[in-house]
Scaffold this motif. Sequence first.
Motif, PDB file in Angstrom:
ATOM      1  N   PHE A   1       0.670  -1.183  -0.019  1.00 29.22           N
ATOM      2  CA  PHE A   1      -0.315   0.068  -0.095  1.00 29.22           C
ATOM      3  C   PHE A   1       0.934   1.367  -0.194  1.00 29.22           C
ATOM      4  O   PHE A   1       0.875   2.379  -0.959  1.00 29.22           O
ATOM      5  CB  PHE A   1      -0.832  -0.038   1.307  1.00 29.22           C
ATOM      6  CG  PHE A   1      -1.858   1.112   1.321  1.00 29.22           C
ATOM      7  CD1 PHE A   1      -2.916   1.381   0.518  1.00 29.22           C
ATOM      8  CD2 PHE A   1      -1.437   2.248   2.325  1.00 29.22           C
ATOM      9  CE1 PHE A   1      -3.529   2.479   0.716  1.00 29.22           C
ATOM     10  CE2 PHE A   1      -2.363   3.015   2.585  1.00 29.22           C
ATOM     11  CZ  PHE A   1      -3.185   3.332   1.472  1.00 29.22           C
ATOM     12  N   TYR A   2       1.633   1.357   0.837  1.00 30.70           N
ATOM     13  CA  TYR A   2       2.738   2.500   1.072  1.00 30.70           C
ATOM     14  C   TYR A   2       3.718   2.614  -0.192  1.00 30.70           C
ATOM     15  O   TYR A   2       3.948   3.628  -0.726  1.00 30.70           O
ATOM     16  CB  TYR A   2       3.442   2.344   2.267  1.00 30.70           C
ATOM     17  CG  TYR A   2       2.522   2.770   3.577  1.00 30.70           C
ATOM     18  CD1 TYR A   2       1.853   3.647   3.725  1.00 30.70           C
ATOM     19  CD2 TYR A   2       2.729   1.695   4.480  1.00 30.70           C
ATOM     20  CE1 TYR A   2       1.151   3.945   4.790  1.00 30.70           C
ATOM     21  CE2 TYR A   2       1.914   1.614   5.599  1.00 30.70           C
ATOM     22  CZ  TYR A   2       1.027   2.910   5.741  1.00 30.70           C
ATOM     23  OH  TYR A   2       0.040   3.156   6.859  1.00 30.70           O
ATOM     24  N   GLY A   3       4.059   1.440  -0.662  1.00 25.29           N
ATOM     25  CA  GLY A   3       4.985   1.409  -1.793  1.00 25.29           C
ATOM     26  C   GLY A   3       4.212   2.100  -3.086  1.00 25.29           C
ATOM     27  O   GLY A   3       4.655   2.801  -3.909  1.00 25.29           O
ATOM     28  N   LEU A   4       2.888   1.619  -3.297  1.00 27.24           N
ATOM     29  CA  LEU A   4       2.215   2.173  -4.148  1.00 27.24           C
ATOM     30  C   LEU A   4       1.989   3.754  -4.263  1.00 27.24           C
ATOM     31  O   LEU A   4       1.913   4.345  -5.383  1.00 27.24           O
ATOM     32  CB  LEU A   4       0.721   1.596  -4.440  1.00 27.24           C
ATOM     33  CG  LEU A   4      -0.278   1.940  -5.625  1.00 27.24           C
ATOM     34  CD1 LEU A   4       0.390   1.439  -6.845  1.00 27.24           C
ATOM     35  CD2 LEU A   4      -1.614   1.291  -5.335  1.00 27.24           C
ATOM     36  N   ILE A   5       1.593   4.276  -2.885  1.00 29.20           N
ATOM     37  CA  ILE A   5       1.459   5.598  -2.691  1.00 29.20           C
ATOM     38  C   ILE A   5       2.923   6.280  -3.050  1.00 29.20           C
ATOM     39  O   ILE A   5       2.808   7.350  -3.880  1.00 29.20           O
ATOM     40  CB  ILE A   5       1.349   5.929  -1.280  1.00 29.20           C
ATOM     41  CG1 ILE A   5      -0.074   5.567  -0.874  1.00 29.20           C
ATOM     42  CG2 ILE A   5       1.271   7.565  -1.083  1.00 29.20           C
ATOM     43  CD1 ILE A   5      -0.455   5.619   0.465  1.00 29.20           C
ATOM     44  N   ILE A   6       3.922   5.627  -2.834  1.00 24.75           N
ATOM     45  CA  ILE A   6       5.161   6.527  -3.173  1.00 24.75           C
ATOM     46  C   ILE A   6       5.410   6.310  -4.642  1.00 24.75           C
ATOM     47  O   ILE A   6       5.778   7.505  -5.346  1.00 24.75           O
ATOM     48  CB  ILE A   6       6.390   5.873  -2.339  1.00 24.75           C
ATOM     49  CG1 ILE A   6       6.309   6.059  -0.902  1.00 24.75           C
ATOM     50  CG2 ILE A   6       7.740   6.214  -2.907  1.00 24.75           C
ATOM     51  CD1 ILE A   6       7.077   5.250  -0.085  1.00 24.75           C
ATOM     52  N   PHE A   7       4.792   5.447  -5.258  1.00 21.76           N
ATOM     53  CA  PHE A   7       5.293   5.144  -6.624  1.00 21.76           C
ATOM     54  C   PHE A   7       4.441   6.061  -7.482  1.00 21.76           C
ATOM     55  O   PHE A   7       4.882   6.719  -8.492  1.00 21.76           O
ATOM     56  CB  PHE A   7       5.094   3.616  -7.078  1.00 21.76           C
ATOM     57  CG  PHE A   7       5.167   3.158  -8.718  1.00 21.76           C
ATOM     58  CD1 PHE A   7       6.335   3.228  -9.171  1.00 21.76           C
ATOM     59  CD2 PHE A   7       3.934   3.063  -9.385  1.00 21.76           C
ATOM     60  CE1 PHE A   7       6.546   2.832 -10.375  1.00 21.76           C
ATOM     61  CE2 PHE A   7       4.279   3.041 -10.674  1.00 21.76           C
ATOM     62  CZ  PHE A   7       5.465   3.061 -11.199  1.00 21.76           C
ATOM     63  N   VAL A   8       3.083   6.255  -7.088  1.00 24.45           N
ATOM     64  CA  VAL A   8       2.658   7.134  -7.842  1.00 24.45           C
ATOM     65  C   VAL A   8       2.672   8.624  -7.533  1.00 24.45           C
ATOM     66  O   VAL A   8       2.723   9.449  -8.279  1.00 24.45           O
ATOM     67  CB  VAL A   8       1.021   6.906  -7.603  1.00 24.45           C
ATOM     68  CG1 VAL A   8       0.111   8.119  -8.106  1.00 24.45           C
ATOM     69  CG2 VAL A   8       0.505   5.528  -8.081  1.00 24.45           C
ATOM     70  N   GLY A   9       3.220   8.792  -6.189  1.00 24.71           N
ATOM     71  CA  GLY A   9       3.524  10.323  -5.840  1.00 24.71           C
ATOM     72  C   GLY A   9       4.914  10.754  -6.249  1.00 24.71           C
ATOM     73  O   GLY A   9       5.280  11.761  -6.254  1.00 24.71           O
ATOM     74  N   ILE A  10       5.695   9.927  -7.153  1.00 23.74           N
ATOM     75  CA  ILE A  10       7.086  10.455  -7.583  1.00 23.74           C
ATOM     76  C   ILE A  10       6.768  11.086  -9.085  1.00 23.74           C
ATOM     77  O   ILE A  10       6.054  10.401  -9.700  1.00 23.74           O
ATOM     78  CB  ILE A  10       7.866   9.505  -7.943  1.00 23.74           C
ATOM     79  CG1 ILE A  10       8.491   8.746  -6.435  1.00 23.74           C
ATOM     80  CG2 ILE A  10       9.077   9.743  -8.751  1.00 23.74           C
ATOM     81  CD1 ILE A  10       9.174   7.346  -6.704  1.00 23.74           C
ATOM     82  N   PRO A  11       6.811  12.177  -9.187  1.00 24.01           N
ATOM     83  CA  PRO A  11       6.516  13.019 -10.512  1.00 24.01           C
ATOM     84  C   PRO A  11       7.367  12.915 -11.372  1.00 24.01           C
ATOM     85  O   PRO A  11       8.126  13.879 -12.114  1.00 24.01           O
ATOM     86  CB  PRO A  11       6.452  14.575  -9.965  1.00 24.01           C
ATOM     87  CG  PRO A  11       7.353  14.449  -8.758  1.00 24.01           C
ATOM     88  CD  PRO A  11       7.451  13.281  -7.980  1.00 24.01           C
ATOM     89  N   PHE A  12       7.466  11.528 -11.880  1.00 27.55           N
ATOM     90  CA  PHE A  12       8.323  11.417 -13.221  1.00 27.55           C
ATOM     91  C   PHE A  12       7.544  10.706 -14.129  1.00 27.55           C
ATOM     92  O   PHE A  12       6.430  10.184 -13.926  1.00 27.55           O
ATOM     93  CB  PHE A  12       9.350  10.253 -12.711  1.00 27.55           C
ATOM     94  CG  PHE A  12      10.539  10.986 -12.052  1.00 27.55           C
ATOM     95  CD1 PHE A  12      11.234  11.916 -12.497  1.00 27.55           C
ATOM     96  CD2 PHE A  12      11.017  10.340 -10.843  1.00 27.55           C
ATOM     97  CE1 PHE A  12      12.436  12.377 -11.746  1.00 27.55           C
ATOM     98  CE2 PHE A  12      12.059  11.056 -10.155  1.00 27.55           C
ATOM     99  CZ  PHE A  12      12.561  11.824 -10.401  1.00 27.55           C
ATOM    100  N   PRO A  13       7.838  10.635 -15.508  1.00 31.94           N
ATOM    101  CA  PRO A  13       7.131   9.941 -16.451  1.00 31.94           C
ATOM    102  C   PRO A  13       7.005   8.537 -16.221  1.00 31.94           C
ATOM    103  O   PRO A  13       7.938   8.007 -15.560  1.00 31.94           O
ATOM    104  CB  PRO A  13       7.720  10.130 -17.870  1.00 31.94           C
ATOM    105  CG  PRO A  13       8.721  11.470 -17.479  1.00 31.94           C
ATOM    106  CD  PRO A  13       9.031  11.279 -16.169  1.00 31.94           C
ATOM    107  N   LEU A  14       5.930   7.937 -16.353  1.00 37.01           N
ATOM    108  CA  LEU A  14       5.358   6.747 -16.339  1.00 37.01           C
ATOM    109  C   LEU A  14       5.395   5.955 -14.780  1.00 37.01           C
ATOM    110  O   LEU A  14       5.365   4.976 -14.698  1.00 37.01           O
ATOM    111  CB  LEU A  14       6.204   5.507 -17.030  1.00 37.01           C
ATOM    112  CG  LEU A  14       6.565   5.850 -18.713  1.00 37.01           C
ATOM    113  CD1 LEU A  14       7.846   4.812 -19.065  1.00 37.01           C
ATOM    114  CD2 LEU A  14       5.206   5.422 -19.227  1.00 37.01           C
TER     115      LEU A  14
END
Length: 67
Positions: free
Chosen positions: A8-21
């Motif tokens: 859950f937290y990994g998904l938050i961090i993954f989507v929260g990083i403002p990079f392409p893809l």
Amino acid sequence: KIIDKMKFYGLIIFVGIPFPLTGVWTGSLAAYLFDLSKQRSILAIILGVLISSTVVTLLTIYGNIIL
């Protein structure tokens, strides 16, 4: 249980990083592959988008001042 929380937290961090893809579409695919429930996936993606939009907004506002 600990691994499920980290997904859950990994998904938050993954989507929260403002990079392409690393946005909502890829986060949705990751949530499907991680086998997260729909409610937890939606919550994690919403929180990630809020983090990402905050970072981009702050960089836009204060980037001109810093540079």
